[in-house]
Design an enzyme around this catalytic site. Structure first.
Site, PDB file in Angstrom:
ATOM      1  N   ASN A 195       0.827  -1.208   0.000  1.00 18.59           N
ATOM      2  CA  ASN A 195       0.000   0.000   0.000  1.00 18.59           C
ATOM      3  C   ASN A 195       0.862   1.259   0.000  1.00 18.59           C
ATOM      4  OD1 ASN A 195      -2.089   1.821   0.344  1.00 18.59           O
ATOM      5  ND2 ASN A 195      -2.430   1.342   2.479  1.00 18.59           N
ATOM      6  N   CYS A 196       1.100   1.872   1.149  1.00 22.89           N
ATOM      7  CA  CYS A 196       1.836   3.142   1.224  1.00 22.89           C
ATOM      8  C   CYS A 196       3.151   2.934   1.964  1.00 22.89           C
ATOM      9  CB  CYS A 196       0.985   4.209   1.915  1.00 22.89           C
ATOM     10  SG  CYS A 196       0.261   3.675   3.481  1.00 22.89           S
ATOM     11  N   MET A 405       2.574   7.962   6.165  1.00 21.59           N
ATOM     12  CA  MET A 405       2.869   7.384   4.850  1.00 21.59           C
ATOM     13  C   MET A 405       1.800   7.858   3.869  1.00 21.59           C
ATOM     14  SD  MET A 405       3.878   3.479   5.909  1.00 21.59           S
ATOM     15  CE  MET A 405       2.492   3.250   7.019  1.00 21.59           C
ATOM     16  N   CYS A 407      -1.239   9.853   3.241  1.00 26.27           N
ATOM     17  CA  CYS A 407      -2.330  10.649   3.798  1.00 26.27           C
ATOM     18  C   CYS A 407      -2.308  10.697   5.318  1.00 26.27           C
ATOM     19  CB  CYS A 407      -3.658  10.090   3.303  1.00 26.27           C
ATOM     20  SG  CYS A 407      -5.093  10.814   4.085  1.00 26.27           S
ATOM     21  N   SER A 409      -1.663   7.398   7.375  1.00 31.63           N
ATOM     22  CA  SER A 409      -1.261   6.103   7.907  1.00 31.63           C
ATOM     23  C   SER A 409       0.097   6.218   8.596  1.00 31.63           C
ATOM     24  CB  SER A 409      -1.192   5.076   6.770  1.00 31.63           C
ATOM     25  OG  SER A 409      -0.763   3.829   7.243  1.00 31.63           O
ATOM     26  N   ASN A 428       3.071  -0.151   4.556  1.00 37.52           N
ATOM     27  CA  ASN A 428       1.786  -0.695   4.985  1.00 37.52           C
ATOM     28  C   ASN A 428       1.325  -1.725   3.954  1.00 37.52           C
ATOM     29  OD1 ASN A 428      -1.451  -0.384   4.694  1.00 37.52           O
ATOM     30  ND2 ASN A 428      -0.848  -0.131   6.826  1.00 37.52           N
ATOM     31  N   TYR A 564      -6.833   2.033  12.302  1.00 35.71           N
ATOM     32  CA  TYR A 564      -6.645   3.100  11.319  1.00 35.71           C
ATOM     33  C   TYR A 564      -7.953   3.870  11.153  1.00 35.71           C
ATOM     34  CZ  TYR A 564      -4.889   4.779   6.676  1.00 35.71           C
ATOM     35  OH  TYR A 564      -4.455   5.520   5.610  1.00 35.71           O
ATOM     36  N   GLU A 569     -12.680   8.589   1.049  1.00 34.55           N
ATOM     37  CA  GLU A 569     -13.231   9.580   0.120  1.00 34.55           C
ATOM     38  C   GLU A 569     -14.585   9.151  -0.421  1.00 34.55           C
ATOM     39  OE1 GLU A 569     -12.377  11.037  -4.378  1.00 34.55           O
ATOM     40  OE2 GLU A 569     -10.636  10.549  -3.161  1.00 34.55           O
ATOM     41  N   GLY A 703      -7.908  13.679   2.950  1.00 39.90           N
ATOM     42  CA  GLY A 703      -6.600  14.059   3.471  1.00 39.90           C
ATOM     43  C   GLY A 703      -5.733  14.819   2.500  1.00 39.90           C
TER      44      GLY A 703
END
Length: 729
Positions: A195-196, A405, A407, A409, A428, A564, A569, A703
């Protein structure tokens, strides 16, 4: 005696059948709940006739009794769900309840069709071709008119359809029903992407790296360093699906700026006679180099397009450096953002700027970098960024200091085998979000039942998160060389190493998301519950329960399961839409047409920033894997001190704070403030201008900032964005 037929019709009918097990379509076994038969029949009857009479409730009671009796006579332990449904349909037809039978059967058929459509690639592609809003507008920063975005959306449809088939059936079913949301299905699990992340820029810039066929050496100037950073960002963003961040950007780039200074000083010694003038010349030249390099980085990030058809979701953290080079980098970042992009000075959407406040560095007028705090305040009033991190509070909440990371996280504090703290180069592995308002609606005011259903849903959440981890572990380093082999994830693996070397022992996080604490409390305590200590304690108990489960899973599996406060959105709309279909319009829950994100204060009450922060500050200690607080302001450009008062108030209370203030600009009449959403697009309230070429409309969604005016003019799109802007806060 007065009989409440509705209560009677939904009361348990045969207690001896309660131990029977129902086998669901996805293979799960759940306790038989005869009340659901009543509910399904009442729902079908209401769909036909609206409000029901006592006699109708009594009729449904009788039919349900017959269904239970038939089930009891044919099954003693296990019964499959379709067998129950067949019995219901048979008895309805036997009793000549043709209209009710038709509605009941139609509902089941529609559900089956919906499940099939979700994995039907042709059906989804047709929705894309017809520009269905749920497909083309899922992301506020993706322009579906652009060829590479269209290609990515097409690939995403294929990925999502295949991904749903790859998921364990009970997880796929829970996602499709809206009990949970398995994030980023267009990328994962079809591909074992992560992910990020926090990119290890320091290791890559200092030790060199490879992109494509090019072996890249360590840069010898700040201009080259920022150019390399933009290339790294583009390649990392194309190898994962989440945001990426640069931590401590000012401290990272300062050594390369010093190389510029030393070069200019050497040149100066040839032509300038005194050391003082030589240093002044070198500083002036270096200051310009820094400004040009940071401006180039801003433009390059905003002009990059990754393989997934969008600008990389990038964040730059800075603010702690105190030497001359670090200060100049901080000032350049802020001044460039204030100046704006291009000849029209538009607000840059990326990178997200995250400025750190620290007592003794920049918080107070006596601190050495207080002047940079003032520049950050000016920037926030004019461009909404920077968001701020409060240094001491971030350490308290997450165990070490680092930027999020992308936005929101956050990694948790972690040390390697040499007992060295490591933040950059970590990542993540994905998010699954729990629909809390649905659990409250199903509990119908019964808190004991709420906790029981929550426990059942968390079992599904656990399976979903463990599946995400296991799927990510199936990647090989060659799938994403920039991440695994060339340093973005820190430790460099060989082609034959297991990628789990970078995930295990809690180095990576995987995230249990949640949504709608406001709606949950409203279900039990009414919509004005924020000042009710019992209601507040109930919502805190929920996030404590989530954290307790996540901690237990971490101990069991050796990965950091983090709670989390979800980036959502479109999810705030999706869950609410599905629950409206299931439960109808429920006051303070589904009637708003959105769910409140995570722990946020009900935006409809228009709290002051101080009220909002005081209310929200208690939650992040239980959800330190991801969180952000937003505050709403009027136009602040002439009053930065008002924003500073909130920043100072927040310093010891919250870790991460964003500014939402109107910054829309009309180039026709000069208006600055908040454009209004209309069917034609966002419109200047002074002159009616809605032409994207002559106005700059910037809103915060999920974010990040977005420019909805530049997106396609789909019916209702701008009102939708306006709604998202509102309820994300």
């Amino acid at each position: 005696m007065t009989v409440n037929y509705q209560e009677k019709a939904t009361a348990p009918l045969h207690s001896e059948t309660q131990q029977m097990t129902v086998i669901k379509r996805d293979g799960r076994e759940v306790a038989f709940d005869e009340q659901k038969i009543n509910e399904a029949l009442i729902k079908a009857e209401k769909k036909i006739h609206g409000s029901l009479s006592p006699l109708t409730y009594e009729k449904i009671q009788t039919i349900a009794e017959l269904v239970i009796k038939e089930i009891k006579s044919r099954f003693s332990q296990n019964v499959k769900i379709y067998e129950i449904q067949n019995i219901v349909e048979h008895i309805l037809l036997e009793k000549n309840e043709y209209e009710l039978a038709e509605e009941y059967i139609n509902y089941r058929t529609k559900r089956d069709f919906a499940r099939s459509k979700a994995t039907d690639i042709n059906f989804s592609i047709e929705k894309l071709i017809n520009k269905d809003q749920s497909v083309v507008n899922e992301n506020a920063n993706k322009d579906s008119n652009v060829f590479n975005t269209q290609r990515d959306l097409t690939a995403g449809i294929v990925g999502k359809s295949i991904g749903l088939k790859m998921l364990p059936p009970h997880i796929a079913n829970a996602h499709q029903k809206g009990d949970i949301h398995y994030h980023d299905l267009d990328y994962h699990p079809y591909t074992p992407m992560t992910n990020c992340c926090l990119i290890d820029f320091k290791g890559m810039l200092n030790n060199g790296f490879k992109i494509g066929n090019a072996e890249v050496e360590s840069p010898k100037s700040i201009q080259t360093a920022t150019a390399q950073i933009s290339q790294i960002i583009a390649n990392v963003a194309s190898s994962q699906y989440g945001g990426c961040s640069a931590d401590r950007t000012d401290e990272l780039l300062a050594p390369f700026a010093e190389l510029n200074y030393q070069k200019h000083l050497t040149d100066a010694k040839e032509w300038i006679d005194t050391p003082e003038r030589q240093k002044a010349y070198a500083k002036a030249k270096t200051k310009k180099d820094i400004f040009d390099a940071m401006q180039s980085l801003e433009y390059e990030i905003n002009t990059l397009f990754t393989s997934n058809g969008q600008t990389p979701f990038t964040s730059l953290g800075f603010g702690l450096g105190k030497n001359w080079f670090e200060r100049e980098i901080q000032k350049a970042i802020l001044q460039i953002r204030i100046n704006g992009l291009g000849s029209e000075k538009r607000t840059a959407i990326f990178p997200k700027l995250i400025f750190t406040l620290k007592d003794g560095v920049n918080l107070h007028p006596t601190d050495p970098n207080y002047d940079i705090k003032q520049l950050a305040l000016e920037c926030a009033t004019k461009r909404m960024y920077p968001d701020i991190l409060n240094y001491d509070k971030i350490i308290e909440l997450t165990g070490s200091f680092k930027v999020p990371m992308g936005c929101r996280s956050f990694l948790q504090g972690w040390k390697d085998e040499n007992d060295q703290e490591v933040n950059v180069g970590r990542m993540n592995l994905g998010v699954v979000t729990l629909n809390l308002p649905r659990i409250a609606l199903e509990a119908k005011g019964d808190q004991e039942k709420f906790w029981q259903i929550l426990s059942d849903r968390l079992a599904i959440m656990k399976d979903a998160l463990v599946y995400r981890v296991e799927r990510c572990k199936e990647a090989i380093p060659a799938n994403a060389p920039i991440l695994y082999m060339y340093g973005a994830f820190g430790k460099r693996l060989s082609r034959t190493d297991a990628v789990d070397e970078l995930f295990k022992n809690r180095r990576a996080t995987v995230s249990l998301g949640y949504i709608g604490l406001y709606e949950v409390a409203s279900s039990f305590f009414g919509g004005e519950w924020e000042n009710n200590p019992e209601a507040k304690a109930f919502t805190l108990d929920i996030v404590k329960e989530l954290k307790a489960h996540a901690d237990d899973w971490g101990n069991e599996y050796g990965y950091h399961f983090s709670v989390y406060s979800t980036p959502s959105e479109s999810l705030t709309d999706r869950f609410c839409r599905l629950d409206t279909e299931k439960f109808g319009r429920v006051e303070n829950i589904t009637d708003k047409e959105y769910y409140t994100n995570s722990f946020h204060y009900d935006v409809r009450k228009n709290p002051t920033p101080f009220e909002k922060l005081e209310f929200e500050k208690d939650y992040p200690q239980y959800c330190s894997g991801g969180f952000i607080h937003y505050c709403e302001y009027p136009v602040l450009q002439q009053n930065p001190k008002a924003l500073e008062a909130v920043w100072d108030f927040a310093y010891n209370k919250v870790g991460y704070l964003g500014t939402n203030t109107p910054i829309d600009h009309c180039y026709q009449c000069g208006f600055e403030g908040d454009f209004k959403p209309t069917e034609r697009g966002f419109e200047c309230p002074e002159c009616g201008n809605h032409d994207p070429k002559s106005c700059d409309v910037v809103k915060r969604t999920c974010g990040y900032l977005g420019n909805p005016q530049a997106r396609p003019m789909v019916h209702g799109r701008h009102k939708e964005i306006s709604s998202r802007v509102k309820h994300m806060k």
